[in-house]
Write an enzyme that holds these catalytic residues in place. Structure first.
Site, short mmCIF file in Angstrom:
data_model
loop_
_atom_site.label_atom_id
_atom_site.label_comp_id
_atom_site.label_asym_id
_atom_site.label_seq_id
_atom_site.Cartn_x
_atom_site.Cartn_y
_atom_site.Cartn_z
N ASN A 1 4.56 -17.82 -6.10
CA ASN A 1 6.02 -17.91 -5.99
C ASN A 1 6.71 -16.63 -6.46
O ASN A 1 7.93 -16.50 -6.34
CB ASN A 1 6.57 -19.11 -6.78
CG ASN A 1 6.67 -18.83 -8.27
OD1 ASN A 1 5.76 -18.23 -8.84
ND2 ASN A 1 7.77 -19.21 -8.88
N ALA B 1 2.11 -33.00 -1.48
CA ALA B 1 0.83 -32.30 -1.62
C ALA B 1 0.94 -30.85 -1.12
O ALA B 1 -0.03 -30.26 -0.67
CB ALA B 1 -0.25 -33.05 -0.84
N GLY B 2 2.14 -30.29 -1.19
CA GLY B 2 2.36 -28.91 -0.74
C GLY B 2 2.10 -27.91 -1.85
O GLY B 2 1.40 -28.20 -2.84
N LYS C 1 4.97 -20.56 0.09
CA LYS C 1 4.22 -20.17 -1.11
C LYS C 1 2.73 -19.96 -0.85
O LYS C 1 2.08 -19.16 -1.52
CB LYS C 1 4.41 -21.21 -2.21
CG LYS C 1 5.85 -21.25 -2.68
CD LYS C 1 6.05 -22.23 -3.80
CE LYS C 1 7.53 -22.39 -4.03
NZ LYS C 1 7.89 -22.89 -5.32
N GLY D 1 15.43 -30.48 -10.81
CA GLY D 1 14.58 -29.30 -10.94
C GLY D 1 15.26 -28.09 -11.57
O GLY D 1 14.69 -27.00 -11.57
N ASP E 1 5.81 -21.26 -11.32
CA ASP E 1 6.38 -22.61 -11.16
C ASP E 1 5.83 -23.62 -12.15
O ASP E 1 6.58 -24.43 -12.71
CB ASP E 1 6.06 -23.15 -9.75
CG ASP E 1 7.02 -22.62 -8.70
OD1 ASP E 1 8.15 -22.24 -9.06
OD2 ASP E 1 6.64 -22.62 -7.52
N SER F 1 19.46 -21.63 -2.59
CA SER F 1 18.78 -21.07 -3.77
C SER F 1 19.74 -20.45 -4.79
O SER F 1 20.61 -19.65 -4.46
CB SER F 1 17.76 -20.01 -3.34
OG SER F 1 17.19 -19.45 -4.50
N LYS F 2 19.50 -20.80 -6.03
CA LYS F 2 20.29 -20.25 -7.14
C LYS F 2 19.65 -18.99 -7.70
O LYS F 2 20.20 -18.33 -8.57
CB LYS F 2 20.37 -21.29 -8.27
CG LYS F 2 21.74 -21.95 -8.38
CD LYS F 2 21.88 -22.67 -9.71
CE LYS F 2 23.15 -23.44 -9.85
NZ LYS F 2 24.37 -22.83 -9.48
N SER F 3 18.46 -18.64 -7.21
CA SER F 3 17.73 -17.50 -7.78
C SER F 3 18.55 -16.21 -7.75
O SER F 3 18.56 -15.48 -8.76
CB SER F 3 16.39 -17.30 -7.07
OG SER F 3 15.54 -18.35 -7.40
P1 NDP Z 1 5.74 -27.46 0.96
O1 NDP Z 1 6.33 -27.24 2.31
O2 NDP Z 1 4.55 -26.67 0.55
O3 NDP Z 1 5.31 -29.05 0.84
C1 NDP Z 1 6.17 -30.04 1.25
C2 NDP Z 1 5.60 -31.43 0.91
O4 NDP Z 1 6.66 -32.36 1.14
C3 NDP Z 1 4.41 -31.89 1.75
O5 NDP Z 1 3.55 -32.64 0.94
C4 NDP Z 1 5.07 -32.79 2.81
O6 NDP Z 1 4.23 -33.83 3.28
C5 NDP Z 1 6.19 -33.39 2.00
N1 NDP Z 1 7.34 -33.83 2.78
C6 NDP Z 1 8.21 -33.06 3.49
N2 NDP Z 1 9.18 -33.84 4.04
C7 NDP Z 1 8.90 -35.11 3.66
C8 NDP Z 1 9.53 -36.36 3.92
N3 NDP Z 1 10.64 -36.46 4.66
N4 NDP Z 1 9.00 -37.48 3.36
C9 NDP Z 1 7.89 -37.38 2.60
N5 NDP Z 1 7.23 -36.24 2.34
C10 NDP Z 1 7.74 -35.11 2.87
O7 NDP Z 1 6.94 -27.31 -0.06
P2 NDP Z 1 6.94 -26.73 -1.57
O8 NDP Z 1 5.85 -27.39 -2.32
O9 NDP Z 1 7.00 -25.25 -1.54
O10 NDP Z 1 8.39 -27.22 -2.12
C11 NDP Z 1 8.65 -28.59 -2.26
C12 NDP Z 1 10.00 -28.82 -2.93
O11 NDP Z 1 10.03 -28.37 -4.27
C13 NDP Z 1 11.17 -28.12 -2.23
O12 NDP Z 1 12.24 -29.06 -2.14
C14 NDP Z 1 11.52 -26.98 -3.15
O13 NDP Z 1 12.89 -26.63 -3.06
C15 NDP Z 1 11.20 -27.59 -4.51
N6 NDP Z 1 10.88 -26.59 -5.55
C16 NDP Z 1 11.71 -26.42 -6.64
C17 NDP Z 1 11.42 -25.51 -7.64
C18 NDP Z 1 12.30 -25.36 -8.83
O14 NDP Z 1 12.21 -24.32 -9.50
N7 NDP Z 1 13.10 -26.33 -9.18
C19 NDP Z 1 10.23 -24.64 -7.57
C20 NDP Z 1 9.42 -24.92 -6.42
C21 NDP Z 1 9.77 -25.83 -5.44
P3 NDP Z 1 3.22 -33.65 4.55
O15 NDP Z 1 1.98 -33.02 4.02
O16 NDP Z 1 3.00 -35.05 5.04
O17 NDP Z 1 3.94 -32.79 5.56
#
Ligand code: NDP
Length: 263
Positions: free
Chosen positions: A84, A121-122, A63, A228, A99, A14-16
């Site tokens: 977040n 879908a996270g 989150k 990002g 975000d 994290s760069k935060s």
């Molecule tokens: P979550 O853990 O809430 O969601 C993760 C998602 O990724 C799920 O849908 C999961 O699918 C899917 N996933 C995980 N591994 C794989 C894989 N190998 N192949 C396919 N799908 C996969 O994470 P967040 O939403 O909190 O964060 C997601 C990303 O966004 C992170 O990399 C984070 O660093 C980045 N981010 C960057 C920000 C920025 O400011 N630039 C801000 C917020 C986030 P499943 O449901 O099948 O498990």
């Protein structure tokens, strides 16, 4: 001195801390921002309080837990159930989401976006999908597994898994999965990603600080893409405004935070 932190797992990337500390140092704020490697989201509240934090950011995968542990949720976070940014206010944890606005800020340079495909879908996907709908865009969500897609069933979006997805034309494809964050995975099988990229005008990834395998494929196909970093900058500026109760203008926060990206 006020103490702030980012919670995540992983969190070392994290760069935060650098971004917020740049603002504190250069604008002479008596505050410091650190990082906390948190494995269990359920421990977020106790850890926040025991560290005596004035505020925090929350990243992958906490989150949604952050939403649950706050005493009060304000603004856009209420709509999406994803937090977040947490601010400590009169003994209470107040949750926000910066975000989605951060992402909209980051794609300003892409011309008219009407149809978006969201990979994942996270927590991040939830925030972005709601924002895209608010902006009048047509949205499809594509996820590895079906379970999390249920979280989108109340919304006017098309939800697909790798098995039942059919290729269509998109203006923008956004990777919100964590595939590529600390591994070299693509967010979907290679043939599917290749076909998707052949039918989009722009590509974005929420991951920053590296060319993910997904962005590498976009680059090979000469599709304009963004990582990002600007999303991070956008959400960081808004979080810093909340931490410091709008002590400084967005422009001056942004000017200082940008310096963190040059290090
Ligand atoms: P979550 O853990 O809430 O969601 C993760 C998602 O990724 C799920 O849908 C999961 O699918 C899917 N996933 C995980 N591994 C794989 C894989 N190998 N192949 C396919 N799908 C996969 O994470 P967040 O939403 O909190 O964060 C997601 C990303 O966004 C992170 O990399 C984070 O660093 C980045 N981010 C960057 C920000 C920025 O400011 N630039 C801000 C917020 C986030 P499943 O449901 O099948 O498990």
């Amino acid at each position: 001195m006020k103490l702030f932190a980012i919670f995540g797992d992983p969190v070392s990337h994290s760069k935060s801390p650098l971004m917020h500390n740049m603002v504190f140092k250069n604008l002479h704020v008596n505050a410091c921002y650190t990082r906390v490697h948190l494995k269990e989201g359920s421990k977020l509240r106790d850890t926040f309080l025991s560290l005596g934090l004035s505020g925090a950011n929350v990243t992958v995968p906490h989150k949604e837990s952050a939403y649950k542990v706050c005493d009060e949720i304000r603004g856009f976070a209420k709509k999406v159930g994803v937090v977040n940014t947490i601010v400590y206010e009169n003994g209470k944890l107040i949750g926000y989401n910066t975000d989605a606005d951060g992402f909209i800020f980051s794609i300003k340079e892409f011309d008219t976006i009407k149809k978006v495909l969201v990979l994942g879908a996270g927590g991040t996907a939830k925030a972005l999908v709601q924002k895209f709908l608010d902006e009048g865009m047509e949205v499809t969500v594509l996820n590895r597994s079906a379970t999390r897609l249920k979280d989108f069933s109340h919304l006017d979006v098309t939800c697909k898994t790798w098995e039942n997805f059919e290729i269509a034309e998109y203006d923008l494809v956004v990777n919100t999965t964590s595939a590529g964050l600390s591994d070299n995975n693509l967010p979907a099988p290679q043939e599917l990603i290749s076909a998707i990229l052949d039918h989009t005008r722009y590509v974005a990834d929420a991951i920053y600080g590296k060319l993910t395998p997904f962005l590498q494929k976009a680059k090979e196909k000469n599709i304009p893409f963004k990582d990002g970093a600007d999303m991070l900058l956008g959400q960081g500026v808004l979080a810093n405004e909340l931490f410091l109760e709008k002590q400084f203008s967005k422009e001056s926060i942004q000017k200082e935070m940008q310096k963190a990206f040059l290090l």
